[in-house]
Each structure stands twice: as structure tokens, then as C-alpha cells.
Design a protein around this motif. Structure first.
Motif, PDB file in Angstrom:
ATOM      1  N   ASP A 485       0.803  -1.221   0.000  1.00  0.00           N
ATOM      2  CA  ASP A 485       0.000   0.000   0.000  1.00  0.00           C
ATOM      3  C   ASP A 485       0.837   1.273   0.000  1.00  0.00           C
ATOM      4  O   ASP A 485       0.300   2.372  -0.036  1.00  0.00           O
ATOM      5  CB  ASP A 485      -0.942   0.009   1.206  1.00  0.00           C
ATOM      6  CG  ASP A 485      -1.978  -1.106   1.126  1.00  0.00           C
ATOM      7  OD1 ASP A 485      -2.723  -1.131   0.129  1.00  0.00           O
ATOM      8  OD2 ASP A 485      -2.012  -1.953   2.025  1.00  0.00           O
ATOM      9  N   GLY A 532      -9.163   3.822   2.622  1.00  0.00           N
ATOM     10  CA  GLY A 532      -9.794   4.994   2.027  1.00  0.00           C
ATOM     11  C   GLY A 532     -10.683   5.760   2.981  1.00  0.00           C
ATOM     12  O   GLY A 532     -11.604   6.462   2.545  1.00  0.00           O
ATOM     13  N   ARG A 709      -2.547  11.755  -2.838  1.00  0.00           N
ATOM     14  CA  ARG A 709      -3.082  10.429  -3.138  1.00  0.00           C
ATOM     15  C   ARG A 709      -3.054   9.611  -1.847  1.00  0.00           C
ATOM     16  O   ARG A 709      -2.291   9.884  -0.932  1.00  0.00           O
ATOM     17  CB  ARG A 709      -2.229   9.695  -4.181  1.00  0.00           C
ATOM     18  CG  ARG A 709      -2.140  10.342  -5.547  1.00  0.00           C
ATOM     19  CD  ARG A 709      -3.394  10.087  -6.368  1.00  0.00           C
ATOM     20  NE  ARG A 709      -3.227  10.448  -7.769  1.00  0.00           N
ATOM     21  CZ  ARG A 709      -3.261  11.688  -8.229  1.00  0.00           C
ATOM     22  NH1 ARG A 709      -3.419  12.700  -7.393  1.00  0.00           N
ATOM     23  NH2 ARG A 709      -3.137  11.928  -9.527  1.00  0.00           N
ATOM     24  N   ARG A 710      -3.897   8.597  -1.822  1.00  0.00           N
ATOM     25  CA  ARG A 710      -3.989   7.756  -0.633  1.00  0.00           C
ATOM     26  C   ARG A 710      -2.632   7.143  -0.266  1.00  0.00           C
ATOM     27  O   ARG A 710      -2.209   7.186   0.885  1.00  0.00           O
ATOM     28  CB  ARG A 710      -5.021   6.645  -0.861  1.00  0.00           C
ATOM     29  CG  ARG A 710      -5.262   5.768   0.354  1.00  0.00           C
ATOM     30  CD  ARG A 710      -6.224   4.641   0.008  1.00  0.00           C
ATOM     31  NE  ARG A 710      -7.458   5.172  -0.561  1.00  0.00           N
ATOM     32  CZ  ARG A 710      -8.380   4.434  -1.156  1.00  0.00           C
ATOM     33  NH1 ARG A 710      -8.194   3.122  -1.293  1.00  0.00           N
ATOM     34  NH2 ARG A 710      -9.481   4.971  -1.636  1.00  0.00           N
ATOM     35  N   ASN A 711      -1.940   6.567  -1.278  1.00  0.00           N
ATOM     36  CA  ASN A 711      -0.688   5.892  -0.954  1.00  0.00           C
ATOM     37  C   ASN A 711       0.409   6.876  -0.521  1.00  0.00           C
ATOM     38  O   ASN A 711       1.301   6.531   0.248  1.00  0.00           O
ATOM     39  CB  ASN A 711      -0.201   5.008  -2.105  1.00  0.00           C
ATOM     40  CG  ASN A 711      -0.042   5.742  -3.422  1.00  0.00           C
ATOM     41  OD1 ASN A 711      -0.246   6.955  -3.495  1.00  0.00           O
ATOM     42  ND2 ASN A 711       0.315   5.021  -4.463  1.00  0.00           N
ATOM     43  N   HIS A 740      -7.752   7.459  -4.783  1.00  0.00           N
ATOM     44  CA  HIS A 740      -6.876   6.321  -5.031  1.00  0.00           C
ATOM     45  C   HIS A 740      -5.932   6.688  -6.174  1.00  0.00           C
ATOM     46  O   HIS A 740      -6.227   7.575  -6.959  1.00  0.00           O
ATOM     47  CB  HIS A 740      -7.694   5.083  -5.400  1.00  0.00           C
ATOM     48  CG  HIS A 740      -6.923   3.806  -5.282  1.00  0.00           C
ATOM     49  ND1 HIS A 740      -6.188   3.470  -4.173  1.00  0.00           N
ATOM     50  CD2 HIS A 740      -6.762   2.784  -6.159  1.00  0.00           C
ATOM     51  CE1 HIS A 740      -5.616   2.296  -4.361  1.00  0.00           C
ATOM     52  NE2 HIS A 740      -5.944   1.864  -5.563  1.00  0.00           N
ATOM     53  N   ASP A 741      -4.805   6.030  -6.245  1.00  0.00           N
ATOM     54  CA  ASP A 741      -3.825   6.337  -7.288  1.00  0.00           C
ATOM     55  C   ASP A 741      -4.423   5.992  -8.648  1.00  0.00           C
ATOM     56  O   ASP A 741      -4.387   4.854  -9.098  1.00  0.00           O
ATOM     57  CB  ASP A 741      -2.538   5.539  -7.055  1.00  0.00           C
ATOM     58  CG  ASP A 741      -1.393   6.053  -7.913  1.00  0.00           C
ATOM     59  OD1 ASP A 741      -1.667   6.902  -8.774  1.00  0.00           O
ATOM     60  OD2 ASP A 741      -0.253   5.614  -7.721  1.00  0.00           O
ATOM     61  N   ASP A 742      -4.989   7.030  -9.305  1.00  0.00           N
ATOM     62  CA  ASP A 742      -5.655   6.780 -10.579  1.00  0.00           C
ATOM     63  C   ASP A 742      -4.662   6.721 -11.747  1.00  0.00           C
ATOM     64  O   ASP A 742      -5.029   6.406 -12.864  1.00  0.00           O
ATOM     65  CB  ASP A 742      -6.718   7.855 -10.863  1.00  0.00           C
ATOM     66  CG  ASP A 742      -6.189   9.264 -10.650  1.00  0.00           C
ATOM     67  OD1 ASP A 742      -4.961   9.436 -10.593  1.00  0.00           O
ATOM     68  OD2 ASP A 742      -7.024  10.191 -10.546  1.00  0.00           O
TER      69      ASP A 742
END
Length: 781
Positions: A485, A532, A709-711, A740-742
Motif C-alpha cells: 500500500d 480509504g 493520493r492515498r498511498n 486512489h492512485d488513478d
């Protein structure tokens, strides 16, 4: 046009004509030069008969006369200096001057007697005659054809530099880039630029497509010229791989992005046929690899192929499956638990057993799930079951230590070593990387060992993974450890993610959180973020974390106050780490470093300091290494402290110097190396990977939005060991966690592992990742 008028903007330059007294500094790589000149003639207002000249030009020679064009600058420490934009060497006019010039060190094989013969035959304007008709040298008796050719070549090279520099200046290139171009092409530089300016994109670092395209347009090259198509395709492919971490682009993506790039400066339509034709030519030249509608940079394609092939080979080993009866394993495990005073959970026992009974294993899990505990258990039990010592002193050169512990960064390796009480090194150090010379270890010279554990695998890009895997012997057991993650590697690929999704390697996921049971709300927060979400009490202060609400323009003040409070409570600058996702802006890394330097290490008469551009480095500063320097055992991401400053007038090198201590390893930096470091009071989240700090301060504001971003947030939060202080806008934090990492990376390692087809020969690439391991996507923002 007046010779003193610059070709850039037609701005008049001053000039100084004189002879060399001494070269104070000369960098052979980029040709940056500091010399002292005895003035013969100048239009600069000065009563001095000497002047320091600085700029990018070849090493000057004593006794020769030069004319420098540039501007007078006032240096805060060294006084008045003449900053050179271009120069020319004045050809000697007298008989004695010509003889002295031709017999100098510039021209190998031409001694004083030969030089005298040349002047006797050709006269005082011998140099002019040779440059305009080299056949005149045939008139010189006993001058061999080989020496004549060498003399002509060297004369043209030395005399051609002036013309090249002037012409390049007219094309808008500054002295530094001009010198790079001249170094690459010598006297053919102007010919290369006239025939194909787009070649510069491939050959010269620092010249992008747009710069070359301006030249192409000036030279009248058509918008669909093959050289322009070629440069556009390669530029798009490389930028997408470097910036976004892709291994390939689809043909459709490549067409679309190349057409957009080529259209933006010319505003002329680009046909798909033109791009297709040049893509086929690039394929024929082996500049790209095309496989099933996918376009690769060849080194990336073969790196993935090489990793898949190496893993397939390692996984083919069967001797580990039943090497120890389960009863023997459980007995040894029980004795180990008793000796270490620990009680392994069922998932941890399973991980240790699978690691010892498999040729390869993947161990993944979030913070607090016990990955480090399992690593130590694997090593201890391996030694117990194999009856080998874990004391490195018990081993000699012909009988190497069997356990290899490695990580991508020095700090991650240090953490690993502290946890296991065994030596751990960086991957680069294990493979014996020697900078430009490449790696000593490869498929022909594998590393020696029996058990390899690689930590922080999420940070390993495909180039480094390839170099590592192809350097492993086939009978080595391998354990890969990482947190899926976290942020992906800075370089191309997503090795850990692809290996996990491929299911080609036995995998254990640790999910039980142990540190959380000790009351760690940081770990709890990390697992919320991983899913998330944010906890409902996010704004409520906890014993180990808090959230300070403030606007973007208040960030520097808040961060400064939090750091000052930590200092008052007895924490040191090494304990406190500010992390941010961007360099620019009021809440960026550069601004925060400037503010925090004044807090942690203010200027003082007792502290020496050196100014470098807009940055001041002083004794006591916390700094970060930005590039690998294997010869000094310092690697990208290592943090150190400036322990000494030496001024140019105090040392034989005649250069300003910094001495930086990296955990006791003292490394000296001269001024041309200062670009390898930066202040580290605040550093990027990417650079913090593989590290932990007692106190992490994390500003989060909407101005960071494009990076949030989340990560990224998850990685930052999990760097904190004891205290986490978030500050900024809660809405920005929530938006980032939901996002989320789009920008998913396009890779094919998973497919290659599934297909297990390795008919393509994987070419030997000794140092495919050289020059790339230090580039991050965020360098381009």
C-alpha cells in the motif's frame, strides 16, 4: 555586427584580453573554469592589472592570449569576477609565439625542433595556412603523415571551439549547454545541428524536444520531417516512462501523445501515417521494442523479461520443500521463542515456515503487523536448522557469510540491521556498483550466499530488480518483504504489486496489527487510510497524534511552532522530520527548509557557512543526499550533517568544501558537488521511504492537491514511530485519502510471469539503470 555584441538579444558585452596567470579550478566533466588573467586590454572600468574570469570553457594554457566576452559581477566573498559567456584564443603572431604554441602540450608529438621547421617553411602565419589547406604540411621535411594529420585535427579542434561557441550562442544556447554540445560532437557540432537538431534530444542531457524543435523550425525543417517524428516519438515514450513509471505505451497512446506534442508548436496536422513510418524505422534501429500493440523502451522490456526469467529459474528449485520434517521445524521454533522471549502468531509461524521451505516467498503487510519480527525469526531459525553461525567474524573470504540482508536505501538497510543485529547493505552495495563503470555482479559473476532477504521491495524499480535477480545464483533462497500500500518505486515499473498479483511466488499477508494493541493510534490511522477512510475522531488529539487546523498561508508558522515546541521538550533535530509532497509554493519543501534552518541552525559568527545559489549551507545543517555516490558509500536518500566548512583560500584544491557526516562516514564535497545535496529539515515523502522518525510533522493543504493520493499520505503517516502531527486543512486530507492512485502504471511483468515464455534473448545490460535511479516523476513538475 560588433564582436562584443551578444547574439542573444543583441546585448553588448564587455571584454578582457589577457594571458593566463593560474587556473584556480577546472572541472574536466562540465568544463567549469575559474582562472586568473593578467590584463592586456579591456573596456572594463578597473585599475587592476589582474582579474578572475569564470565560466564554461576548456582548460587554459600558460602564456597564451585570450579574449573573453562577458559581464563583470561582484561576488560576495571573492570580490569582482568576470563572468564569461564566450571567448576566443588569439593566435600567436610572432615567429617565437607560433613556435611556442605549436610545441606546447596542446599538440602531442610536435616538439620545439619540429615546430621550428614548420615555421621556417610556412612562415609566421603557419597556423592560418594549415587551417585553410592542410596539404601545406607536406612541404615540411621529415614530418610523418601521422603527425601531420594529428596536428591538423588538434588545431581544428582548438580553433573550432570558438566558432562553435559563437554559433551556438546565436541559436540561444548558454555557455554551459554549448560546452556540453561541443564535448559531444567536437567540430561536428554545427554540422549535427544543421543536419538534425533533433539529435540533441537523444544525446544531450538538458535539451528537450521543444528546444530542439525551435531550432528545427528556424532551419526550415518540415513539420513531418522524419527526424522530427523520430524525436517526438522517443521523447514521449521516455517522458511517460520516467514521469509516470510506465513500462510501455500502447500504439494508440503513443500516436495520440506524439501527435499532440508535434502539433503544439507548429499548429499543423500530423498524419498517423508519418508517425507509423518513423515508428517502424525506430523498431528497425532497435530504438524501440514493439510487442502486440505495445511500444517499449528496449531496456525496460528486457528488464521485465529478465526478472520474469530469473524468478522462473529460482522457483524451479525443489530441494527446499521437504528438507526439514515439520516436527523438527516446530521444535526449533519453540526453542527460538523461548530464547527470544516471544510468542509468534499463527500467521507469523506460517510465514517463517514457508520462507524456509520455499525457494522464494513474498511477505507483505502494513505497519505494526510484525514483518520485522518475522524477518528476525527467519534468520535465526535458518541458522539453527542449518547449523551455521550468525557471527560474521566466523567467516572468511572463501567461506562468505550465508545470510544477505539488503534494502533499496541506506536508511532502510540500517533499520534492517538494527532489527536483526546483523549486517545489512543497500542493493547497490551488494551488487558492487561503481558508478559509471556499472555493477561488478551480474549473471556471469553472481553474488555469494545461501539466503537473501530484500526489505522495502515497493521501492525497487524494474531496472534495479533486473540487476539484482540476474546476479543471484540459482540455489539461493529469496524472501521479498514490502508493504503493497506504499508508494510505488520512483523509477519505472511496480515490481512488488506485479509479483503479488501474479501469484507466481508463495505469499504471506500479515494482517493482525500488534503495535495497535499497545495503544498506537498512528497505526490505527494508517489502516483507516489504507481503506480509504479517516476515523471519526480525526480532529481529536491523541497521546501520539494530533491534527492542527490552519490555512495554507499559515503552514510555515505552524510547522515552525511545532518544531520549536519539540526542541523545548528535549528532542533533537534528528528526531524531528517534516514531510511534504511538493517543493514549490508557500507550503513547499524549499520554503519550509529555509524557515526551519533559521530555527534549528541559525546563522552565527561561530558557524562557518557557504552560499550556493539561493541556499546557504552552514556547519550543523541537516542535509539529504540526492544521488548515489558508491565510491563514498553514500546513496540517494541518505541523511547527514555538515560537520566542517573549508574556504578556497585555506586548502590546496583552492575550492570551497563541505564535509558531511553520514552516521560517522565523513564525505568531502567540493562546490561542483553541492548539487548532490539539499537541506533535509523538510524532505519529500518519496525521499522518506524506507525510514522511520520519532516525530513526523505532515502539512496537508489543498495547494498540494495534484499530488495528494492515498498511498502518498499512507506512506507519510507510516514514517512516524512515536508522534505524528498533521497540520493544515482537514478537507484536503479527506480528499487525498479518498483519491486512489488513478495513474495506474502500465506494466507486463505479471503477464510475463504467467506466460513463462522466454524465447527472446535478454541482452546483457551492465548498467541499464545508470542515470535513471535518481530521477523522480516530481523533478518534472
Amino acid at each position: 555586427m560588433d564582436e562584443r555584441t551578444s547574439l542573444i538579444g543583441q546585448e553588448e558585452l564587455s571584454y578582457i584580453k589577457g594571458t593566463l596567470i593560474v587556473t584556480i579550478f577546472h572541472n574536466d566533466e562540465n568544463l567549469y573554469n575559474v582562472s586568473r588573467i593578467r590584463i592586456q586590454e579591456t573596456d572594463v572600468a578597473t585599475e587592476e592589472n589582474e582579474m578572475a574570469v569564470t565560466g564554461y570553457f576548456p582548460r587554459l594554457h600558460e602564456g597564451e592570449t585570450y579574449t573573453f566576452y562577458g559581464r563583470l559581477k561582484e561576488h560576495q566573498r571573492f570580490g569582482r569576477q568576470f563572468n564569461v559567456e564566450r571567448f576566443k584564443k588569439e593566435l600567436p603572431q610572432s615567429r617565437q609565439g607560433v613556435i611556442q604554441y605549436l610545441s606546447s602540450d596542446l599538440f602531442h608529438g610536435i616538439g620545439k625542433k619540429t615546430a621550428e621547421k614548420i615555421v621556417d617553411i610556412l612562415g609566421e602565419n603557419a597556423i592560418y595556412k594549415i587551417l585553410h589547406d592542410s596539404s601545406v604540411l607536406k612541404q615540411v621535411p621529415k614530418l610523418s603523415e601521422e603527425k601531420a594529420e594529428s596536428l591538423v585535427q588538434q588545431l581544428r579542434e582548438h580553433e573550432g571551439l570558438e566558432e562553435v561557441m559563437v554559433q551556438l550562442s546565436g541559436h540561444g544556447f548558454g555557455p554551459q549547454l554549448s560546452m556540453k554540445i561541443f564535448q559531444a560532437y567536437k567540430n561536428e557540432a554545427l554540422q549535427v545541428i544543421r543536419e538534425n537538431p533533433y539529435q540533441l534530444v537523444e544525446d544531450i542531457q538538458g535539451i528537450g524536444f521543444n528546444r530542439a524543435d525551435e531550432l528545427g523550425k528556424k532551419l526550415g525543417m518540415a513539420s513531418n520531417h522524419p527526424d522530427r517524428m523520430r524525436a517526438g516519438i522517443l521523447y514521449v515514450l521516455e517522458q511517460e516512462c520516467v514521469q509516470l513509471g510506465h513500462i510501455y505505451l500502447t500504439i494508440e497512446q503513443l500516436f495520440e501523445q506524439t501527435a499532440a506534442l508535434l502539433h503544439q508548436s507548429r499548429h499543423e496536422p500530423i498524419s498517423e501515417l508519418d508517425i507509423t513510418r518513423e515508428l517502424e524505422n525506430l523498431k528497425a534501429d532497435k530504438k524501440v521494442k514493439l510487442v502486440e500493440e505495445k511500444v517499449y523502451i528496449p531496456s525496460l522490456y528486457y528488464a521485465e523479461k529478465g526478472v520474469a526469467k530469473a524468478i522462473d529459474k529460482l522457483m524451479a528449485q525443489t530441494q527446499y520443500e521437504n528438507q526439514f520434517p515439520e516436527s523438527e521445524f516446530l521444535l526449533a521454533l519453540g526453542e527460538l521463542e523461548e530464547r527470544l522471549g516471544v510468542q509468534y502468531a499463527p500467521s507469523q509461524k506460517e510465514a517463517i515456515q514457508k520462507a524456509l521451505m520455499s525457494p522464494m516467498m513474498l511477505l507483505t503487510g502494513g505497519p505494526g503487523t510484525g514483518k520485522t519480527t518475522v524477518i528476525k525469526g527467519i534468520v535465526e531459525l535458518y541458522a539453527e536448522l542449518h547449523g551455521c553461525s550468525l557471527n560474521p567474524k566466523d567467516y572468511k573470504k572463501d567461506n562468505p557469510f550465508p545470510v544477505l540482508l539488503v534494502a533499496p536505501t541506506g536508511r532502510a538497510a540500517k533499520r534492517m540491521s538494527e532489527a536483526t543485529e546483523l549486517p545489512a547493505v543497500t542493493i547497490h552495495r551488494l551488487l558492487k556498483w561503481n558508478g559509471q563503470e556499472g555493477f561488478e555482479h551480474d549473471e556471469e559473476h553472481p553474488v555469494q550466499g545461501k539466503l537473501l532477504i530484500v526489505d522495502e521491495v515497493s521501492m525497487v524499480d524494474i531496472w534495479l530488480a533486473h540487476q539484482l535477480f540476474k546476479s543471484l545464483p540459482s540455489d539461493l533462497q529469496v524472501i521479498l518483504v514490502g508493504d503493497e500500500d506504499q508508494l510505488p518505486s520512483v523509477g519505472p515499473g511496480q515490481v512488488l504489486k506485479d509479483l503479488l498479483q501474479s501469484k507466481a511466488i508463495p505469499t504471506i499477508r500479515l494482517t493482525d496489527v500488534y503495535r495497535q494493541k499497545d495503544g498506537s493510534s498512528i497505526i490505527e490511522l494508517a489502516h483507516f487510510i489504507k481503506n480509504g477512510q479517516l476515523p471519526g475522531d480525526m480532529a481529536t488529539p491523541k497521546p501520539d497524534r494530533s491534527f492542527i487546523k490552519c490555512q495554507s498561508h499559515h503552514i510555515t508558522d505552524v510547522v515552525q511552532q511545532v518544531c520549536a515546541s519539540a526542541l523545548k521538550k528535549g528532542y533533537s533535530v534528528k528526531d524531528i522530520q517534516v514531510l511534504a509532497p511538493m517543493y514549490k509554493g508557500n507550503a513547499g519543501i524549499d520554503r519550509l527548509n529555509a524557515v526551519l534552518q533559521e530555527l534549528f541552525n541559525p546563522a552565527s559568527e561561530k558557524k562557518r557557512e557557504i552560499k550556493y545559489g539561493d541556499v546557504t549551507y552552514r556547519v550543523g545543517d541537516k542535509v539529504l543526499q540526492l544521488v548515489n555516490q558508491p565510491e563514498s558509500n553514500v546513496f540517494n536518500g541518505d541523511m547527514g550533517e555538515i560537520v566542517s566548512v573549508f574556504y578556497a583560500k585555506e586548502n590546496t584544491e583552492k575550492q570551497d568544501m563541505l564535509v558531511i557526516s553520514f552516521d560517522g562516514n565523513e564525505v568531502t564535497y567540493t562546490k561542483q558537488d553541492f548539487g548532490q545535496i539539499t537541506h533535509a529539515y523538510c524532505c519529500s515523502i518519496h525521499k522518506s521511504q524506507g525510514s522511520e522518525f520519532p516525530i513526523v510533522i505532515l502539512p496537508i493543504v489543498k495547494s498540494y492537491y495534484r499530488m495528494l493520493r492515498r498511498n502518498l499520505i499512507y506512506t507519510a503517516v507510516t514514517r512516524s514511530k512515536k508522534f505524528l502531527i498533521l497540520c493544515g486543512e482537514e478537507e484536503a486530507l479527506r480528499l487525498g485519502v479518498k483519491r486512489h492512485d488513478d495513474a495506474s502504471r502500465q506494466t507486463t511483468l505479471m503477464e510475463m510471469l504467467a506466460d513463462r515464455q522466454f524465447e527472446d534473448e535478454v541482452p546483457f545490460m551492465k548498467d541499464a539503470n545508470i542515470g535513471m535511479e535518481n530521477v523522480t516523476p516530481y523533478d518534472f513538475l
